[in-house]
Design an enzyme around this catalytic site. Structure first.
Site, PDB file in Angstrom:
ATOM      1  N   TYR A   1       0.840  -1.198   0.000  1.00  0.00           N
ATOM      2  CA  TYR A   1       0.000   0.000   0.000  1.00  0.00           C
ATOM      3  C   TYR A   1       0.872   1.244   0.000  1.00  0.00           C
ATOM      4  CZ  TYR A   1      -4.310   2.599   1.052  1.00  0.00           C
ATOM      5  OH  TYR A   1      -5.408   3.434   0.996  1.00  0.00           O
TER       6      TYR A   1
ATOM      7  N   TYR B   1      -5.712   5.398  -7.230  1.00  0.00           N
ATOM      8  CA  TYR B   1      -5.954   5.297  -5.787  1.00  0.00           C
ATOM      9  C   TYR B   1      -7.353   4.758  -5.579  1.00  0.00           C
ATOM     10  CZ  TYR B   1      -6.730   6.788  -0.944  1.00  0.00           C
ATOM     11  OH  TYR B   1      -7.023   6.827   0.394  1.00  0.00           O
TER      12      TYR B   1
END
Length: 388
Positions: free
Chosen positions: A297, A341
């Site tokens: 991430y 995103y």
């Protein structure tokens, strides 16, 4: 599951379908429509229909409730529905929840989804706005008056301490940005397709909050992503090679807050990631040496380095060199810095593609993918593997 012993979830469920909308800066449609498009695409990919689905999982932040998505997507009765809190930290936990439901017989086919107009609508990068009073929000009251108003400013505190402790320069963060953008440049689905960067580009990008530059910060994206989870046995009768859930975990550290855990003993690591790492390695019986590709991430580059160190791929302060040496294929879709995103859900889809052998940046012989969710918050992680 326990933080002290291996759990028994591994090998009982698999991701069998992935589907997404296009990734854009202005989708031109509602978040519900994005969610339904992604869910239908994932079911088509799995060779299943809405009638096969009896479970749905999403994020507490998602604006499209499970029953509304079910109605709009043509899904009938549900025996399982669930939501995971803590923003991007929820990503891998949605799959864990689905796998738990499948393994226990509560549901047969569970779809995990996340959809938002994060660029054209709500922009998380703008910080705290119009927030209802909550107990967890009270922690922000210790930071907001002093100018720490956005996620970038919260992460910058830990990033600055990391550089100071290990005697490093902000260039170490640039290695993550360069790698992500290199992969994104070869990914037609990525917003930055055809646009690689160099360390010089990173160093020339404007400051956001020192020591973070623009190219240390993820994008803001409109889009949707969905994943279909079912049993390994059923997966073997479906058209795509399954990505087996080898291990799944959630983790919160001591003195955990949401990106403002500044009162811990140290700021150079991510204790919540350490909890996840211990459980994934303990349950899977694997180690960093067994991982073929890492999907970590990357909302902000410093936390990618800290994750590598918490998972044991390298020692404290050594992750910048580890990334620069290409010691592990990392974020082969381009990550949230380069592709889109989507609160980490697009990263899980890339891990599935690597197991299937269908990534545009395919790692030869990839049989095990490590996936992580948002850090600085209570988080989650997965190890996905090939069947058999």
């Amino acid at each position: 599951m326990s933080i002290r012993r291996a759990d028994s979830l591994g090998g009982k469920a698999a991701i069998v379908g992935i589907g997404a909308t296009e990734f854009s800066k202005d989708s031109g449609r509602s978040e519900l429509k994005l969610a339904v498009e992604a869910v239908r695409a994932a079911l088509d990919d799995a060779g299943l229909t809405p009638a096969d689905v009896d479970g749905l999982v999403t994020f507490t932040m998602d604006t499209s409730p499970e029953i509304t998505v079910a109605q709009a997507a043509g899904i009938g009765e549900l025996s399982f529905f669930s939501r995971i809190h803590y923003g991007g930290g929820a990503a891998c936990a949605t799959v864990q929840q689905a796998a738990l439901a499948v393994a226990s017989g509560i549901a047969d086919v569970v779809v995990c989804y996340r959809a938002f107009n994060e660029r054209s609508g709500r922009r998380f990068g703008s910080g705290v706005q119009r927030r209802e009073p909550t107990a967890e929000g009270a922690a922000l009251g210790w930071n907001l008056p002093y100018g720490l108003l956005t996620p970038a400013s919260w992460v910058a505190m830990a990033a600055q301490r990391y550089l100071h402790t290990y005697g490093l320069d902000p260039e170490v963060f640039g290695h993550v940005a360069v790698v992500d953008r290199r992969y994104a440049a070869r990914n037609p689905a990525a917003y930055f397709h055809g646009k690689p960067i160099t360390l010089a580009d990173h160093a020339a990008s404007r400051w956001i909050v020192e020591p973070l530059r623009l190219l240390d910060c993820c994008q803001e994206t409109d889009g949707g992503q969905a994943l279909v989870v079912t049993s390994v046995e059923r997966a073997r009768d479906l058209p795509r090679p399954p990505a087996v859930v080898v291990a799944a975990a959630q983790g919160a550290g001591r003195s955990q807050e949401q990106m403002t855990s500044f009162y811990r003993d140290g700021l150079t690591g991510l204790p919540e990631t350490a909890v996840v790492a211990r459980q994934l390695w303990r349950t899977s019986g694997l180690s960093p040496a067994d991982i073929d590709v890492g999907i970590l991430y990357d909302h902000f580059t410093p936390f990618v380095l800290m994750q590598l160190e918490e998972f044991g791929f390298c020692g404290p302060g050594e992750a910048g060199g580890f990334v620069a040496a290409d010691a592990l294929p990392l974020n082969t879709h381009g990550g949230q810095l380069g592709e889109a995103y989507l609160h980490g859900m697009n990263g899980i889809a890339e891990a599935v593609r690597q197991i299937r052998g269908t990534s545009v940046n395919q790692v030869s012989g990839a049989a095990r993918s490590l996936v992580t969710a948002g850090t600085g918050v209570p988080t989650s992680g997965l190890v996905l593997g090939a069947d058999g």
